[in-house]
Design a protein around this motif. Structure first.
Motif, PDB file in Angstrom:
ATOM      1  N   ALA A  29       1.659   9.185  -4.147  1.00 31.53           N
ATOM      2  CA  ALA A  29       0.911  10.198  -3.387  1.00 31.53           C
ATOM      3  C   ALA A  29       0.946   9.945  -1.884  1.00 31.53           C
ATOM      4  O   ALA A  29       0.905  10.880  -1.085  1.00 31.53           O
ATOM      5  CB  ALA A  29      -0.546  10.236  -3.868  1.00 31.53           C
ATOM      6  N   THR A  30       1.038   8.667  -1.481  1.00 29.45           N
ATOM      7  CA  THR A  30       0.949   8.330  -0.049  1.00 29.45           C
ATOM      8  C   THR A  30       2.305   8.014   0.583  1.00 29.45           C
ATOM      9  O   THR A  30       2.409   7.933   1.805  1.00 29.45           O
ATOM     10  CB  THR A  30       0.050   7.097   0.156  1.00 29.45           C
ATOM     11  N   GLY A  31       3.322   7.820  -0.282  1.00 31.79           N
ATOM     12  CA  GLY A  31       4.636   7.452   0.250  1.00 31.79           C
ATOM     13  C   GLY A  31       4.724   5.979   0.624  1.00 31.79           C
ATOM     14  O   GLY A  31       5.662   5.542   1.293  1.00 31.79           O
ATOM     15  N   LEU A  32       3.727   5.192   0.181  1.00 30.06           N
ATOM     16  CA  LEU A  32       3.732   3.743   0.458  1.00 30.06           C
ATOM     17  C   LEU A  32       4.393   3.012  -0.705  1.00 30.06           C
ATOM     18  O   LEU A  32       4.527   3.558  -1.795  1.00 30.06           O
ATOM     19  CB  LEU A  32       2.293   3.233   0.611  1.00 30.06           C
ATOM     20  N   THR A  33       4.781   1.755  -0.492  1.00 24.19           N
ATOM     21  CA  THR A  33       5.287   0.953  -1.612  1.00 24.19           C
ATOM     22  C   THR A  33       4.088   0.458  -2.424  1.00 24.19           C
ATOM     23  O   THR A  33       2.956   0.407  -1.913  1.00 24.19           O
ATOM     24  CB  THR A  33       6.081  -0.274  -1.118  1.00 24.19           C
ATOM     25  N   ARG A  34       4.338   0.038  -3.650  1.00 25.80           N
ATOM     26  CA  ARG A  34       3.244  -0.462  -4.508  1.00 25.80           C
ATOM     27  C   ARG A  34       2.600  -1.707  -3.900  1.00 25.80           C
ATOM     28  O   ARG A  34       1.389  -1.879  -3.968  1.00 25.80           O
ATOM     29  CB  ARG A  34       3.770  -0.778  -5.911  1.00 25.80           C
ATOM     30  N   ASN A  35       3.439  -2.569  -3.310  1.00 21.70           N
ATOM     31  CA  ASN A  35       2.897  -3.790  -2.692  1.00 21.70           C
ATOM     32  C   ASN A  35       1.982  -3.458  -1.527  1.00 21.70           C
ATOM     33  O   ASN A  35       0.951  -4.102  -1.328  1.00 21.70           O
ATOM     34  CB  ASN A  35       4.037  -4.703  -2.209  1.00 21.70           C
ATOM     35  N   THR A  36       2.373  -2.440  -0.750  1.00 13.64           N
ATOM     36  CA  THR A  36       1.551  -2.040   0.401  1.00 13.64           C
ATOM     37  C   THR A  36       0.223  -1.464  -0.076  1.00 13.64           C
ATOM     38  O   THR A  36      -0.831  -1.753   0.503  1.00 13.64           O
ATOM     39  CB  THR A  36       2.315  -1.009   1.268  1.00 13.64           C
ATOM     40  N   VAL A  37       0.272  -0.666  -1.139  1.00 15.02           N
ATOM     41  CA  VAL A  37      -0.969  -0.111  -1.721  1.00 15.02           C
ATOM     42  C   VAL A  37      -1.890  -1.254  -2.133  1.00 15.02           C
ATOM     43  O   VAL A  37      -3.092  -1.250  -1.839  1.00 15.02           O
ATOM     44  CB  VAL A  37      -0.652   0.797  -2.939  1.00 15.02           C
ATOM     45  N   LYS A  38      -1.307  -2.257  -2.799  1.00 14.72           N
ATOM     46  CA  LYS A  38      -2.082  -3.414  -3.260  1.00 14.72           C
ATOM     47  C   LYS A  38      -2.723  -4.141  -2.060  1.00 14.72           C
ATOM     48  O   LYS A  38      -3.893  -4.521  -2.098  1.00 14.72           O
ATOM     49  CB  LYS A  38      -1.147  -4.364  -4.018  1.00 14.72           C
ATOM     50  N   THR A  39      -1.947  -4.293  -0.988  1.00 15.68           N
ATOM     51  CA  THR A  39      -2.444  -4.964   0.225  1.00 15.68           C
ATOM     52  C   THR A  39      -3.617  -4.186   0.828  1.00 15.68           C
ATOM     53  O   THR A  39      -4.641  -4.772   1.202  1.00 15.68           O
ATOM     54  CB  THR A  39      -1.307  -5.093   1.266  1.00 15.68           C
ATOM     55  N   TYR A  40      -3.458  -2.856   0.943  1.00 13.50           N
ATOM     56  CA  TYR A  40      -4.538  -2.025   1.504  1.00 13.50           C
ATOM     57  C   TYR A  40      -5.794  -2.104   0.641  1.00 13.50           C
ATOM     58  O   TYR A  40      -6.909  -2.186   1.161  1.00 13.50           O
ATOM     59  CB  TYR A  40      -4.090  -0.564   1.629  1.00 13.50           C
ATOM     60  N   LEU A  41      -5.617  -2.070  -0.679  1.00  9.73           N
ATOM     61  CA  LEU A  41      -6.778  -2.148  -1.584  1.00  9.73           C
ATOM     62  C   LEU A  41      -7.489  -3.489  -1.431  1.00  9.73           C
ATOM     63  O   LEU A  41      -8.717  -3.540  -1.366  1.00  9.73           O
ATOM     64  CB  LEU A  41      -6.339  -1.946  -3.036  1.00  9.73           C
ATOM     65  N   GLN A  42      -6.706  -4.570  -1.389  1.00 13.21           N
ATOM     66  CA  GLN A  42      -7.299  -5.916  -1.229  1.00 13.21           C
ATOM     67  C   GLN A  42      -8.087  -5.999   0.079  1.00 13.21           C
ATOM     68  O   GLN A  42      -9.187  -6.555   0.137  1.00 13.21           O
ATOM     69  CB  GLN A  42      -6.200  -6.994  -1.237  1.00 13.21           C
ATOM     70  N   SER A  43      -7.506  -5.430   1.135  1.00 18.46           N
ATOM     71  CA  SER A  43      -8.156  -5.447   2.447  1.00 18.46           C
ATOM     72  C   SER A  43      -9.459  -4.635   2.416  1.00 18.46           C
ATOM     73  O   SER A  43     -10.483  -5.057   2.954  1.00 18.46           O
ATOM     74  CB  SER A  43      -7.180  -4.860   3.476  1.00 18.46           C
ATOM     75  N   ALA A  44      -9.421  -3.470   1.739  1.00 16.75           N
ATOM     76  CA  ALA A  44     -10.619  -2.627   1.620  1.00 16.75           C
ATOM     77  C   ALA A  44     -11.702  -3.355   0.828  1.00 16.75           C
ATOM     78  O   ALA A  44     -12.887  -3.329   1.202  1.00 16.75           O
ATOM     79  CB  ALA A  44     -10.264  -1.301   0.945  1.00 16.75           C
ATOM     80  N   LEU A  45     -11.304  -4.028  -0.260  1.00 11.94           N
ATOM     81  CA  LEU A  45     -12.257  -4.786  -1.080  1.00 11.94           C
ATOM     82  C   LEU A  45     -12.931  -5.872  -0.237  1.00 11.94           C
ATOM     83  O   LEU A  45     -14.155  -6.038  -0.274  1.00 11.94           O
ATOM     84  CB  LEU A  45     -11.532  -5.455  -2.266  1.00 11.94           C
ATOM     85  N   HIS A  46     -12.116  -6.563   0.553  1.00  8.38           N
ATOM     86  CA  HIS A  46     -12.627  -7.649   1.390  1.00  8.38           C
ATOM     87  C   HIS A  46     -13.658  -7.110   2.398  1.00  8.38           C
ATOM     88  O   HIS A  46     -14.750  -7.663   2.557  1.00  8.38           O
ATOM     89  CB  HIS A  46     -11.452  -8.327   2.110  1.00  8.38           C
ATOM     90  N   LYS A  47     -13.312  -5.993   3.056  1.00  4.02           N
ATOM     91  CA  LYS A  47     -14.204  -5.423   4.080  1.00  4.02           C
ATOM     92  C   LYS A  47     -15.507  -4.900   3.477  1.00  4.02           C
ATOM     93  O   LYS A  47     -16.550  -4.906   4.127  1.00  4.02           O
ATOM     94  CB  LYS A  47     -13.486  -4.301   4.832  1.00  4.02           C
ATOM     95  N   LEU A  48     -15.421  -4.422   2.231  1.00  8.61           N
ATOM     96  CA  LEU A  48     -16.626  -3.873   1.577  1.00  8.61           C
ATOM     97  C   LEU A  48     -17.413  -4.967   0.832  1.00  8.61           C
ATOM     98  O   LEU A  48     -18.478  -4.690   0.282  1.00  8.61           O
ATOM     99  CB  LEU A  48     -16.234  -2.753   0.604  1.00  8.61           C
ATOM    100  N   GLY A  49     -16.850  -6.177   0.798  1.00 10.99           N
ATOM    101  CA  GLY A  49     -17.525  -7.271   0.081  1.00 10.99           C
ATOM    102  C   GLY A  49     -17.569  -7.030  -1.417  1.00 10.99           C
ATOM    103  O   GLY A  49     -18.559  -7.326  -2.087  1.00 10.99           O
ATOM    104  N   ALA A  50     -16.468  -6.467  -1.952  1.00 11.34           N
ATOM    105  CA  ALA A  50     -16.411  -6.134  -3.382  1.00 11.34           C
ATOM    106  C   ALA A  50     -15.429  -7.044  -4.106  1.00 11.34           C
ATOM    107  O   ALA A  50     -14.429  -7.479  -3.530  1.00 11.34           O
ATOM    108  CB  ALA A  50     -15.991  -4.680  -3.554  1.00 11.34           C
ATOM    109  N   ARG A  51     -15.716  -7.316  -5.386  1.00  9.21           N
ATOM    110  CA  ARG A  51     -14.841  -8.206  -6.168  1.00  9.21           C
ATOM    111  C   ARG A  51     -13.707  -7.456  -6.858  1.00  9.21           C
ATOM    112  O   ARG A  51     -12.695  -8.042  -7.196  1.00  9.21           O
ATOM    113  CB  ARG A  51     -15.666  -8.930  -7.249  1.00  9.21           C
ATOM    114  N   ASN A  52     -13.905  -6.165  -7.115  1.00  7.70           N
ATOM    115  CA  ASN A  52     -12.863  -5.392  -7.804  1.00  7.70           C
ATOM    116  C   ASN A  52     -12.945  -3.935  -7.345  1.00  7.70           C
ATOM    117  O   ASN A  52     -13.845  -3.560  -6.602  1.00  7.70           O
ATOM    118  CB  ASN A  52     -13.022  -5.490  -9.331  1.00  7.70           C
ATOM    119  N   ARG A  53     -11.995  -3.131  -7.805  1.00 11.03           N
ATOM    120  CA  ARG A  53     -11.937  -1.749  -7.289  1.00 11.03           C
ATOM    121  C   ARG A  53     -13.156  -0.925  -7.722  1.00 11.03           C
ATOM    122  O   ARG A  53     -13.625  -0.080  -6.974  1.00 11.03           O
ATOM    123  CB  ARG A  53     -10.619  -1.066  -7.631  1.00 11.03           C
TER     124      ARG A  53
END
Length: 206
Positions: free
Chosen positions: A169-193
């Motif tokens: 949907a975003t035109g990103l690679t799967r690894n990049t999606v994973k990186t963005y999700l991990q970064s979002a989790l870290h900023k929100l102080g969340a352990r999982n999606r």
């Protein structure tokens, strides 16, 4: 010639109520009803209605899944989601999945008919009480520290999309999606999606 409408709701009272509301409008004719997502997809293929009035919360499928199925079965139908709650996230997800409008169930009969006619004429009609203020969302985004890309990836995850689907949907690679999700989790102080989606929702981001 009346436009044909299929009503999809798991509550008979709502189905009957909508039928009563629209009965007085000669430009709209209810041709059938369905009580679940699967039944709706079958009926739309069989009846080919001009418009589907779709309850946002059905017992068997999420609205975006139902919309995708309806689009495959009868691409030309207009789809309007109907909800009892100003369920921002659910309605936004439905609109992004291809719905042509979003209305609240407390809408008066004449307003409902008028809104459906506008959708049939090609407009996108959304009750102003449903869509949150974009300014408020921008402020919440600034407070969270999330980048636009992290927010976009998280929003797609909140719609139930998998990493490969988000990548597509975003035109990103799967690894990049994973990186963005991990970064979002870290900023929100969340352990999982799931936790991240909950925290983002509480913060007014979703």
């Amino acid at each position: 010639m009346s436009a044909t409408v299929l009503v999809v709701d798991d509550h008979p009272v709502v189905r009957d109520g909508v039928t009563m509301l629209l009965r007085s409008d000669p430009s709209l004719a209810i041709v059938g009803s369905a009580e679940s997502g699967h039944a709706a997809i079958e009926r739309v293929a069989e009846l080919c209605p001009d418009l589907v009035l779709l309850d946002l919360r059905l017992p068997d499928m999420l609205a975006p899944e139902v919309i995708a199925g309806l689009r495959r079965a009868h691409p030309r139908a207009k789809i309007v989601v109907f909800t009892a709650h100003g369920d921002h996230q659910g309605v936004v997800a439905a609109l992004e999945a291809g719905a042509n409008g979003g209305l609240l169930k407390d809408v008066a009969g004449t307003d409902l008919a008028a809104a459906l006619r506008r959708v049939l004429h090609g407009e996108r009609v959304v009750d102003p009480r449903i869509m949150p203020d974009d300014g408020a969302r921008s402020n919440a985004l600034a407070r969270s520290g999330l980048t636009r890309r992290e927010y976009e990836v998280l929003r797609l995850a909140a719609q139930g999309k998998t990493n490969p689907e988000i990548a597509q949907a975003t035109g990103l690679t799967r690894n990049t999606v994973k990186t963005y999700l991990q970064s979002a989790l870290h900023k929100l102080g969340a352990r999982n999606r799931v936790e991240a989606i909950g925290k983002a929702s509480e913060a007014g981001l979703l």
